[in-house]
Write a protein that holds these residues in place. Structure first.
Motif, mmCIF file in Angstrom:
data_model
loop_
_atom_site.group_PDB
_atom_site.id
_atom_site.type_symbol
_atom_site.label_atom_id
_atom_site.label_comp_id
_atom_site.label_asym_id
_atom_site.label_seq_id
_atom_site.Cartn_x
_atom_site.Cartn_y
_atom_site.Cartn_z
ATOM 1 N N ARG A 196 39.895 -48.482 -78.875
ATOM 2 C CA ARG A 196 39.551 -48.205 -77.205
ATOM 3 C C ARG A 196 39.244 -46.565 -77.092
ATOM 4 N NH1 ARG A 196 44.544 -50.780 -76.270
ATOM 5 N NH2 ARG A 196 45.807 -48.730 -75.786
ATOM 6 N N ASP A 197 39.769 -45.944 -78.017
ATOM 7 C CA ASP A 197 39.048 -43.778 -78.181
ATOM 8 C C ASP A 197 37.721 -43.978 -78.732
ATOM 9 O OD1 ASP A 197 42.017 -42.943 -77.095
ATOM 10 O OD2 ASP A 197 42.399 -42.863 -78.926
ATOM 11 N N ALA A 198 37.225 -44.536 -79.772
ATOM 12 C CA ALA A 198 36.441 -45.121 -79.967
ATOM 13 C C ALA A 198 34.974 -45.461 -79.330
ATOM 14 C CB ALA A 198 36.825 -45.722 -81.890
ATOM 15 N N ALA A 199 35.711 -46.362 -78.459
ATOM 16 C CA ALA A 199 34.816 -47.275 -77.374
ATOM 17 C C ALA A 199 34.282 -45.585 -76.747
ATOM 18 C CB ALA A 199 35.225 -48.190 -77.024
ATOM 19 N N ALA A 200 35.610 -45.532 -76.011
ATOM 20 C CA ALA A 200 35.245 -44.036 -75.179
ATOM 21 C C ALA A 200 34.355 -42.747 -76.123
ATOM 22 C CB ALA A 200 36.845 -43.223 -74.876
ATOM 23 N N HIS A 201 34.287 -42.809 -76.901
ATOM 24 C CA HIS A 201 33.915 -41.230 -78.027
ATOM 25 C C HIS A 201 31.762 -41.763 -77.780
ATOM 26 C CE1 HIS A 201 36.561 -38.264 -78.615
ATOM 27 N NE2 HIS A 201 37.674 -39.667 -79.768
ATOM 28 N N LEU A 202 31.692 -43.184 -77.787
ATOM 29 C CA LEU A 202 30.427 -43.932 -78.066
ATOM 30 C C LEU A 202 30.035 -43.614 -77.111
ATOM 31 C CD1 LEU A 202 30.974 -46.400 -80.830
ATOM 32 C CD2 LEU A 202 30.193 -44.274 -81.202
ATOM 33 N N ALA A 203 30.591 -44.165 -75.780
ATOM 34 C CA ALA A 203 30.279 -44.051 -74.171
ATOM 35 C C ALA A 203 30.229 -42.274 -73.754
ATOM 36 C CB ALA A 203 31.208 -45.131 -72.714
#
Length: 415
Positions: free
Chosen positions: A345-352
């Motif tokens: 989830r944190d990785a997706a937030a960084h990419l977004a």
């Protein structure tokens, strides 16, 4: 093969491997048929030495192009991590072009139609219709987003390398896996299946691992590989077996509607709890149990020994090799491991956030690629959820090879 046809070579040179494909120069732009393929070592133009880069390019192209037909190659285009199409004197571009020219000369491929693009420019060109303008996001070992205009990168966000950035990419995820394992071992963090999985991946003796090691886990439900490679390759399917994003009517582009958002576990939720007496409960998905935080199972002395083994195992490798641990995280998350799910989830937030920094316009196309975002990649759906309010059309492509071939065909056609 038509003995009189002209050929083009497309190269995708990433942080983990260099891949080359041979294709018909005169086929339609969308023709994905491959006449030959080759794979070699890393191809990042800034982090791989010039001699190694030349060797890797020569090895990949030699495997893709039959020696007897190398005079028929009309154009070669490479998409390189660490390079860009402009400006002409950009260091990565200059190094990539010099290495590619040397590799082609070594193989006796004498075409003058040779061009270098960034890996993100090549990936963008691989979308259906070979678009010239829009946004692209690559999440493999590293992570970078870009705005493309006229097939040339004009602005970027992220892509600062493993030491300074690339948040949400494979290195970042692999490092988080190792950090979660260490925190679980000394009591700072929650128990997680990553402790045993990371330990086994780094060669720590089973006798030191919680529960004697939890093993690599079962294959995916369809019998295929259970993990993705961070720089391309097979990825896990969603739990329901369906696509990560809904295909649009006119092709593989997709939008995720509000009704398609997946429920997320509450913060701190634990899917597996230790039973009375310190014994663990198997995962509901049939995988190995999540190690419990119970000293009777994993004694303090073993915890200390685990850390004593893990730290030098990490330090003895080049730092970027932490990316090798990234595939363990979606594997653990598929078993409802709360720590692994939080990392994704944190990785997706960084990419977004990396995409949002480019000021996307409603309805704009976003081409995504890399092992984490390619079709069925583990971060494709979480990223679509994060970007939902921007109303972007997300098009996943497997890698930059198709785009490099498309750009080579355009070069042959003089466009």
């Amino acid at each position: 093969m038509n003995p009189r046809s002209r050929w083009v070579v497309g190269i995708d040179a990433g942080g983990t491997r260099t891949r080359a494909v041979l294709a018909d120069a005169d086929a339609d732009a969308g023709d994905g048929r491959v006449l030959g393929e080759g794979v070699a070592g890393p191809g990042n133009a800034l982090t791989v030495s010039a001699p190694e880069l030349t060797d890797h390019l020569a090895e990949a192209v030699a495997s893709a192009v039959p020696e007897a037909g190398r005079a028929r190659v009309a154009a070669v285009v490479g998409g390189f991590a660490g390079a860009a199409r402009a400006p002409e004197e950009e260091p990565g571009r200059a190094r990539a072009r010099a290495a590619l020219t040397a590799a082609l000369n070594r193989l006796g491929i004498g075409t003058a139609a040779v061009e270098v693009y960034s890996d993100i420019e090549a990936a963008f060109a691989g979308a259906p219709g070979q678009p010239a303008d829009g946004l692209a996001l690559v999440a493999g070992t590293g992570a970078v987003a870009a705005r493309i205009e006229g097939r040339v990168l004009v602005a970027t966000s992220g892509g600062d390398g493993w030491l300074l950035g690339d948040d949400g990419g494979g290195f970042w995820i692999g490092r988080e896996a190792a950090r979660a394992a260490l925190r679980a071992a000394d009591g700072r963090g929650e128990p997680t299946a990553l402790t045993a999985m990371v330990g086994q991946a780094l060669g720590i003796p089973d006798r030191v691992l919680p529960l004697g090691g939890s093993g690599p886990g079962p294959p995916s439900a369809d019998g295929g590989p259970a993990v993705c490679a961070v720089d391309g390759g097979p990825s896990p399917r969603p739990a329901d077996g369906g696509p990560s994003v809904r295909p649009a009517a006119d092709g593989p582009s997709a939008r995720l509607t509000h009704g398609e958002r997946q429920a997320r576990p509450a913060h701190g939720e634990r899917s597996v709890r230790p039973a009375h007496g310190g014994r663990s409960v198997p995962s509901a998905h049939g995988g190995p149990p999540v190690p419990p935080a119970d000293d009777r199972v994993w004694a303090p002395a073993l915890r200390a020994a685990y850390r004593a083994y893990l730290l030098p195992a990490v330090m003895d490798r080049p730092p970027v090799r932490l990316a090798d641990l990234a595939p363990l995280v979606p594997r653990a998350a598929a078993r409802k491991d709360a720590v692994a799910a939080a990392v994704l989830r944190d990785a997706a937030a960084h990419l977004a956030a990396t995409v949002a920094a480019l000021g996307p316009r409603p309805g704009e196309a976003l081409v995504v690629t890399g092992g984490l975002l390619a079709p069925e990649g583990p971060l494709l759906t979480p990223l679509a959820e994060r970007l939902f309010d921007l109303d972007l059309t997300i098009t996943p492509v497997p890698d930059g090879r198709t785009g490099a071939v498309a750009l080579a065909r355009l070069l042959v056609a003089g466009r």
